[in-house]
Scaffold this motif. Sequence first.
Motif, mmCIF file in Angstrom:
data_model
loop_
_atom_site.group_PDB
_atom_site.id
_atom_site.type_symbol
_atom_site.label_atom_id
_atom_site.label_comp_id
_atom_site.label_asym_id
_atom_site.label_seq_id
_atom_site.Cartn_x
_atom_site.Cartn_y
_atom_site.Cartn_z
ATOM 1 N N THR A 50 0.856 -1.173 0.000
ATOM 2 C CA THR A 50 0.000 0.000 0.000
ATOM 3 C C THR A 50 0.896 1.227 0.000
ATOM 4 O OG1 THR A 50 -1.989 0.980 0.980
ATOM 5 C CG2 THR A 50 -0.238 0.329 2.512
ATOM 6 N N TRP A 51 0.306 2.413 -0.143
ATOM 7 C CA TRP A 51 1.094 3.641 -0.107
ATOM 8 C C TRP A 51 1.581 3.931 1.310
ATOM 9 C CZ3 TRP A 51 2.871 4.316 -4.481
ATOM 10 C CH2 TRP A 51 2.119 4.474 -5.659
ATOM 11 N N HIS A 52 2.756 4.520 1.419
ATOM 12 C CA HIS A 52 3.353 4.840 2.718
ATOM 13 C C HIS A 52 2.413 5.692 3.568
ATOM 14 C CE1 HIS A 52 6.102 6.739 5.621
ATOM 15 N NE2 HIS A 52 6.906 5.705 5.424
ATOM 16 N N LEU A 57 -3.994 1.805 8.613
ATOM 17 C CA LEU A 57 -4.967 0.740 8.865
ATOM 18 C C LEU A 57 -4.494 -0.617 8.334
ATOM 19 C CD1 LEU A 57 -8.279 2.656 8.085
ATOM 20 C CD2 LEU A 57 -7.432 1.950 10.328
ATOM 21 N N SER A 58 -3.192 -0.767 8.175
ATOM 22 C CA SER A 58 -2.656 -2.023 7.640
ATOM 23 C C SER A 58 -2.984 -3.220 8.520
ATOM 24 C CB SER A 58 -1.139 -1.925 7.453
ATOM 25 O OG SER A 58 -0.807 -0.995 6.447
ATOM 26 N N LEU A 127 4.548 -7.367 4.421
ATOM 27 C CA LEU A 127 3.849 -6.098 4.247
ATOM 28 C C LEU A 127 4.891 -5.021 4.002
ATOM 29 C CD1 LEU A 127 1.533 -4.055 4.400
ATOM 30 C CD2 LEU A 127 1.803 -4.069 6.896
ATOM 31 N N LEU A 128 4.787 -4.334 2.859
ATOM 32 C CA LEU A 128 5.718 -3.271 2.490
ATOM 33 C C LEU A 128 4.931 -2.040 2.051
ATOM 34 C CD1 LEU A 128 8.042 -5.344 0.087
ATOM 35 C CD2 LEU A 128 8.311 -5.069 2.549
ATOM 36 N N THR A 129 5.600 -0.898 2.074
ATOM 37 C CA THR A 129 5.025 0.277 1.429
ATOM 38 C C THR A 129 5.620 0.377 0.031
ATOM 39 O OG1 THR A 129 6.701 1.679 2.490
ATOM 40 C CG2 THR A 129 4.561 1.516 3.550
ATOM 41 N N LEU A 156 -2.124 -5.704 -3.863
ATOM 42 C CA LEU A 156 -2.234 -4.310 -3.461
ATOM 43 C C LEU A 156 -3.488 -4.135 -2.605
ATOM 44 C CD1 LEU A 156 -1.549 -2.774 -6.990
ATOM 45 C CD2 LEU A 156 0.110 -3.566 -5.291
ATOM 46 N N PHE A 157 -3.438 -3.220 -1.656
ATOM 47 C CA PHE A 157 -4.636 -2.996 -0.857
ATOM 48 C C PHE A 157 -4.794 -1.521 -0.501
ATOM 49 C CE2 PHE A 157 -1.484 -3.566 2.510
ATOM 50 C CZ PHE A 157 -1.889 -2.679 3.507
#
Length: 226
Positions: A50-52, A57-58, A127-129, A156-157
């Motif tokens: 997801t975006w940084h 809410l990850s 999980l990465l940005t 992607l989420f």
Amino acid sequence: MRFGNQPSAAFAGRALHAYLDFVQRTTRFKPAIPGARPWERSREPFIALTWHGQQMLSLAALDGAAQVAVLTSLHFDGTVVASVVERAGFRVIRGSGTQSRPKIMAKRAIPAFFEMREALRDGTSLLLTADVPKVARIAGKGAVQLARSTGRPIYLFAAVTSARLDLDNWDRASIALPFGRGCILWSEPLFVRRSADEREMGLIALDISSQLDELHATAHRLLERR
């Protein structure tokens, strides 16, 4: 190696974890699309992106997932996030990407890549940005390289809430607030060929940027529908 002020980071991590739990419990999330989440589709490990600035809410997005590792930076804020991640029951990998060759060693970029690769091969999801370091909403090639190396899919989420503060900082961060309505959307899996060259990986990174923007726009549109 700089992991920040440990006692202060641990205290901040406890407070942030408690706040995120409160936000998650008081947010009315739209029902998830059945079978859309990666661990519902397959038992194989995956790379979640997801975006940084939209990562707050990850943990809500990964609720129900098992064996997840989260990449966090070596800075103080990364140490705080690491404390939150560990309290959530996930593994932490320390390091971050960089566009500067002199900073590769300082940021532990190479050891972190190898650790993430081994985690994926051993059955742990990541999980990465997605952003290029310090460049908002432009996806880098790090996750694409991991997917090419391991054969694991990228998902992607978007995890957004109607109650939030949108900041005017480098990553255009959104601070989730309690008592709102939430929406979590996952993309279809994205696979990277082992034979993919630099040009193909660059095109995949562009596609990731476009898809992430569209996922977030769709999630916000859904929240506008009462």
